[in-house]
Motif scaffolding. Sequence first.
Motif, PDB file in Angstrom:
ATOM      1  N   ILE A  16      23.133 -24.081  -6.374  1.00  0.00           N
ATOM      2  CA  ILE A  16      22.553 -23.137  -7.149  1.00  0.00           C
ATOM      3  C   ILE A  16      22.236 -21.837  -6.349  1.00  0.00           C
ATOM      4  O   ILE A  16      21.531 -21.957  -5.288  1.00  0.00           O
ATOM      5  CB  ILE A  16      21.208 -23.511  -7.952  1.00  0.00           C
ATOM      6  N   ASN A  35      17.522 -13.641  -7.533  1.00  0.00           N
ATOM      7  CA  ASN A  35      18.614 -13.307  -8.444  1.00  0.00           C
ATOM      8  C   ASN A  35      18.546 -11.918  -8.610  1.00  0.00           C
ATOM      9  O   ASN A  35      17.858 -10.989  -7.799  1.00  0.00           O
ATOM     10  CB  ASN A  35      18.262 -14.139  -9.717  1.00  0.00           C
ATOM     11  N   THR A 111      18.248 -24.159 -12.830  1.00  0.00           N
ATOM     12  CA  THR A 111      19.667 -23.571 -13.472  1.00  0.00           C
ATOM     13  C   THR A 111      19.451 -22.185 -13.266  1.00  0.00           C
ATOM     14  O   THR A 111      18.451 -21.550 -13.198  1.00  0.00           O
ATOM     15  CB  THR A 111      19.952 -24.026 -15.135  1.00  0.00           C
ATOM     16  N   ALA A 112      20.734 -21.788 -13.339  1.00  0.00           N
ATOM     17  CA  ALA A 112      21.135 -20.174 -13.023  1.00  0.00           C
ATOM     18  C   ALA A 112      22.102 -19.939 -14.301  1.00  0.00           C
ATOM     19  O   ALA A 112      23.102 -20.529 -14.073  1.00  0.00           O
ATOM     20  CB  ALA A 112      21.339 -19.730 -11.750  1.00  0.00           C
ATOM     21  N   ASP A 113      21.545 -18.966 -15.049  1.00  0.00           N
ATOM     22  CA  ASP A 113      22.575 -18.630 -16.152  1.00  0.00           C
ATOM     23  C   ASP A 113      23.595 -17.537 -15.831  1.00  0.00           C
ATOM     24  O   ASP A 113      23.412 -16.862 -14.726  1.00  0.00           O
ATOM     25  CB  ASP A 113      22.015 -18.512 -17.534  1.00  0.00           C
ATOM     26  N   ASP A 114      24.639 -17.303 -16.684  1.00  0.00           N
ATOM     27  CA  ASP A 114      25.475 -16.139 -16.228  1.00  0.00           C
ATOM     28  C   ASP A 114      24.964 -14.700 -16.393  1.00  0.00           C
ATOM     29  O   ASP A 114      25.265 -13.844 -15.689  1.00  0.00           O
ATOM     30  CB  ASP A 114      26.557 -16.217 -17.464  1.00  0.00           C
ATOM     31  N   CYS A 115      23.601 -14.740 -16.985  1.00  0.00           N
ATOM     32  CA  CYS A 115      23.040 -13.340 -17.091  1.00  0.00           C
ATOM     33  C   CYS A 115      22.147 -13.163 -15.890  1.00  0.00           C
ATOM     34  O   CYS A 115      21.515 -11.958 -15.794  1.00  0.00           O
ATOM     35  CB  CYS A 115      22.113 -13.500 -18.117  1.00  0.00           C
ATOM     36  N   THR A 118      17.273 -17.248 -13.561  1.00  0.00           N
ATOM     37  CA  THR A 118      16.814 -18.581 -12.980  1.00  0.00           C
ATOM     38  C   THR A 118      15.681 -19.435 -13.703  1.00  0.00           C
ATOM     39  O   THR A 118      14.724 -19.063 -13.991  1.00  0.00           O
ATOM     40  CB  THR A 118      16.503 -18.656 -11.363  1.00  0.00           C
ATOM     41  N   GLU A 119      16.054 -20.654 -13.939  1.00  0.00           N
ATOM     42  CA  GLU A 119      15.066 -21.527 -14.713  1.00  0.00           C
ATOM     43  C   GLU A 119      14.736 -22.548 -13.947  1.00  0.00           C
ATOM     44  O   GLU A 119      15.635 -23.224 -13.618  1.00  0.00           O
ATOM     45  CB  GLU A 119      15.439 -21.860 -16.177  1.00  0.00           C
ATOM     46  N   THR A 143       7.909 -24.955 -17.360  1.00  0.00           N
ATOM     47  CA  THR A 143       9.380 -24.143 -17.242  1.00  0.00           C
ATOM     48  C   THR A 143       9.100 -22.949 -16.987  1.00  0.00           C
ATOM     49  O   THR A 143       8.307 -22.224 -17.344  1.00  0.00           O
ATOM     50  CB  THR A 143      10.087 -24.457 -18.450  1.00  0.00           C
ATOM     51  N   ARG A 145      10.870 -19.378 -16.068  1.00  0.00           N
ATOM     52  CA  ARG A 145      11.992 -18.370 -16.111  1.00  0.00           C
ATOM     53  C   ARG A 145      12.032 -17.350 -15.268  1.00  0.00           C
ATOM     54  O   ARG A 145      10.795 -16.524 -15.641  1.00  0.00           O
ATOM     55  CB  ARG A 145      12.463 -18.153 -17.752  1.00  0.00           C
TER      56      ARG A 145
END
Length: 183
Positions: A16, A35, A111-115, A118-119, A143, A145
Amino acid sequence: MPQQSLSELKTQFSQIDGVTFVERVAGLPEIHIENRFCEAVVPLQGGQVLSYTQIVDGRDLLFCSKNAYFENGKGIKGGAPICWPWFGDHPDGLGAHGFARKTLWHVDKITADDCGVTEVTLWTKTTPETEQHWPHQAKLSTTIRLGKWLSISLSTTNLGAEPLPLTQAIHTYFKVADIKAVK
């Protein structure tokens, strides 16, 4: 479940981007996140967000006391501590804000999303030692974000058969430029 080692965490989450695990004083592990929107520090001691700095202006929005303890079994005074399973002083003199802020949490997923967000999901649960003071079985998850905004949620799961009395809070310390100007 045994505590995750720093090397296990580094191996498990090495893919990640922008997520690193470091050891703070007293051997306490922390997650450092960077990020496109922010930089943040999440110590596993207490499972709280200790620092959240937006890239756009470089200001940390959270305050951490110079007198904060970074010691196994002590709550860290600063950032956004999690108070659970009680908030405030315990009626039987068991201290303020519960034991979740004093325990080492487990990393469930990152997780890291495409936007570019990071979560991080962490959890802790009661143990035979904590059940001596709070006689219930439960699991607490948070959680976090991290992106343009910071979002923290808590979720309690009752692992026992009886109803579960609890209070919980995210006891955030905000950094302000001038305390005299705050209303």
